[in-house]
Design a protein around this motif. Structure first.
Motif, PDB file in Angstrom:
ATOM      1  N   ARG A   1      -0.475 -76.970   8.570  1.00 19.37           N
ATOM      2  CA  ARG A   1      -0.656 -75.533   8.750  1.00 19.37           C
ATOM      3  C   ARG A   1      -0.160 -75.068  10.120  1.00 19.37           C
ATOM      4  NH1 ARG A   1      -6.668 -74.249   6.149  1.00 19.37           N
ATOM      5  NH2 ARG A   1      -6.166 -74.933   4.013  1.00 19.37           N
ATOM      6  N   ARG A   2      -0.282 -75.928  11.115  1.00 19.47           N
ATOM      7  CA  ARG A   2       0.190 -75.546  12.444  1.00 19.47           C
ATOM      8  C   ARG A   2       1.697 -75.340  12.444  1.00 19.47           C
ATOM      9  NH1 ARG A   2      -1.667 -79.262  17.347  1.00 19.47           N
ATOM     10  NH2 ARG A   2      -3.659 -78.455  16.528  1.00 19.47           N
TER      11      ARG A   2
ATOM     12  N   LEU B   1       6.219 -69.083  10.790  1.00 22.12           N
ATOM     13  CA  LEU B   1       5.965 -67.660  10.569  1.00 22.12           C
ATOM     14  C   LEU B   1       6.109 -66.863  11.859  1.00 22.12           C
ATOM     15  CD1 LEU B   1       5.064 -65.419   8.645  1.00 22.12           C
ATOM     16  CD2 LEU B   1       2.700 -65.992   9.195  1.00 22.12           C
ATOM     17  N   LEU B   2       5.706 -67.451  12.968  1.00 17.70           N
ATOM     18  CA  LEU B   2       5.819 -66.778  14.263  1.00 17.70           C
ATOM     19  C   LEU B   2       7.273 -66.510  14.614  1.00 17.70           C
ATOM     20  CD1 LEU B   2       4.614 -65.755  16.947  1.00 17.70           C
ATOM     21  CD2 LEU B   2       4.723 -68.121  17.775  1.00 17.70           C
TER      22      LEU B   2
ATOM     23  N   SER C   1       2.497 -72.107  10.711  1.00 16.94           N
ATOM     24  CA  SER C   1       2.185 -70.951  11.570  1.00 16.94           C
ATOM     25  C   SER C   1       3.298 -70.719  12.582  1.00 16.94           C
ATOM     26  CB  SER C   1       0.858 -71.182  12.287  1.00 16.94           C
ATOM     27  OG  SER C   1      -0.197 -71.354  11.355  1.00 16.94           O
TER      28      SER C   1
END
Length: 394
Positions: A20-21, A27-28, A24
């Motif tokens: 998930r990191r 997505l950033l 993320s």
């Protein structure tokens, strides 16, 4: 039965999607660059339209000595605030607050000099470090226009035509379109839309090579009855697919933001069609392939995850250099620019935004240059993994 490289690819994708990191961070980067560009342009539009909406705040000392000038300023959307005598320190303190664009001081001798046709002196106090530069230029323009009008009236009173002061009148005709101006001004930002392709592939490329080597799982993978090319291709396609999806979404988001912004307020426009963007996305298919191949080729030799991440992070800066340097040199568009990854994509998008009719050659060179480099990196990785020295090191 599935080809082995597809089995490896789906295996790497599943492992990446569980992190998930990493998702993320992807997505950033997808959101960051379009929002930064949109925010910068939105701020410029706001600054350009702010004087028209709110007016220009100007403090005038001794306003009663120049009533006609005060009337001219008020007609040009300048809010005149009369003030009494002020010291230099008081004027400096007022300007540092940035609530007024400038302070205009009319000396007591202004009226006598004006009536005797001597140069009537005005004092304009301003802070060059403030954000009111545009408003200050508007105030200066009003004062200069007022002075020119007085000079013309005095010449007419003496029977001299004001045209005598202008023996040569230069007329300028700008044939540039708003689209071409936009592409030129936003051109330095366009290359940054393609840089995240390297960041999108970074996590998967490093983790599937140096990460597995550090966890000792790469040794087990190499012991399987599979060709080295299948192992490398599976990891390569997995990292490339993540970069491709991220790059496509980012380009579409940036295009939507640029079309939504009222760029006409600052004399610009963004007339790139969605069909043109589709061609850019198709041409950019080879860029994620090159980004993933280069990062895997560098990370495969690292003995630890941290070492690979550091090496690849520095290597990413190399393709960014032409994107920054070439626009600063103000060079004319040439075919060699389409042979340099990232710079070729920036040049292609800029020329399309200008409305230029491009042939097939720029698209072919942009696609082919990144693809050739990607294949060379893959070939090096396969050769490296096949060497006995590398297998012993694993």
């Amino acid at each position: 039965m599935r080809p082995l490289y597809l089995v490896v690819m789906f295996k790497e994708l599943r492992e990446t999607l569980r992190d998930r990191r990493a998702l993320s961070m992807l997505l950033l980067f997808v959101l960051m660059y379009p929002l930064i560009v949109g925010g910068v342009l939105h701020q410029q539009i706001g600054r350009a339209t702010e004087p028209e909406k709110e007016g220009i705040e100007l403090t005038v000392i001794g306003a009663a000595g120049a009533p006609t000038l005060m009337a001219q300023l008020k007609q040009r959307n300048v809010n005149v605030t009369e003030a009494g005598a002020m010291t230099e320190d008081a004027i400096t303190t007022l300007l540092r607050g940035q609530k007024v664009a400038a302070v205009l001081r009319v000396p007591p001798s202004y009226g006598d000099d004006y009536r005797n046709m001597r140069p009537a002196r005005l004092e304009l106090w301003y802070d060059s470090a403030s954000s009111n530069r545009r408003k200050l230029n508007d105030v200066i323009g009003v004062v200069e226009h007022y002075g020119n009008a007085i000079a013309s009236a005095r010449l007419l009173a003496h029977g001299v035509s004001p045209a005598t002061l202008f023996p040569v009148r230069l007329q300028k005709y700008d044939t540039g379109t708003s689209a071409s101006r936009s592409a030129t001004m936003i051109g330095t930002m366009l290359g940054m839309f393609f840089v995240p392709a390297f960041f999108f592939a970074l996590s998967s490329a490093v983790d599937s090579t140096a990460g597995e080597r550090e966890r000792r799982s790469l040794e087990v993978l190499l012991a399987q009855p599979a060709r080295t090319f299948d192992l490398v291709a599976g990891k390569w396609f997995a990292a490339s697919l993540l970069a491709l999806v991220g790059l496509t979404v980012e380009l579409c988001l940036a295009h939507a933001i640029l079309k939504w912004l009222p760029l006409e307020e600052i004399g610009l426009s963004w007339r790139l069609a969605w069909s043109d963007l589709a061609w850019v996305c198709l041409t950019s298919l080879s860029l994620p392939l090159f980004a993933a191949a280069m990062e895997i080729a560098l990370a495969i030799n690292a003995k630890s995850f941290k070492e690979a991440q550091t090496t690849v992070s520095f290597a990413i800066l190399v393709p960014m250099v032409p994107v920054i340097v070439v626009p600063m040199l103000d060079l004319a568009t040439a075919n060699w620019m389409y042979l340099v990854p990232l710079l070729s994509h920036q040049t292609l998008l800029r020329e399309l935004a200008k409305g230029q009719a491009l042939g097939a050659l720029p698209f072919a060179l942009t696609f082919g240059s990144s693809l050739v480099l990607a294949l060379l990196c893959v070939a090096f990785t396969v050769w490296r993994m096949r060497s006995e020295r590398y297998l012993v090191g694993v």
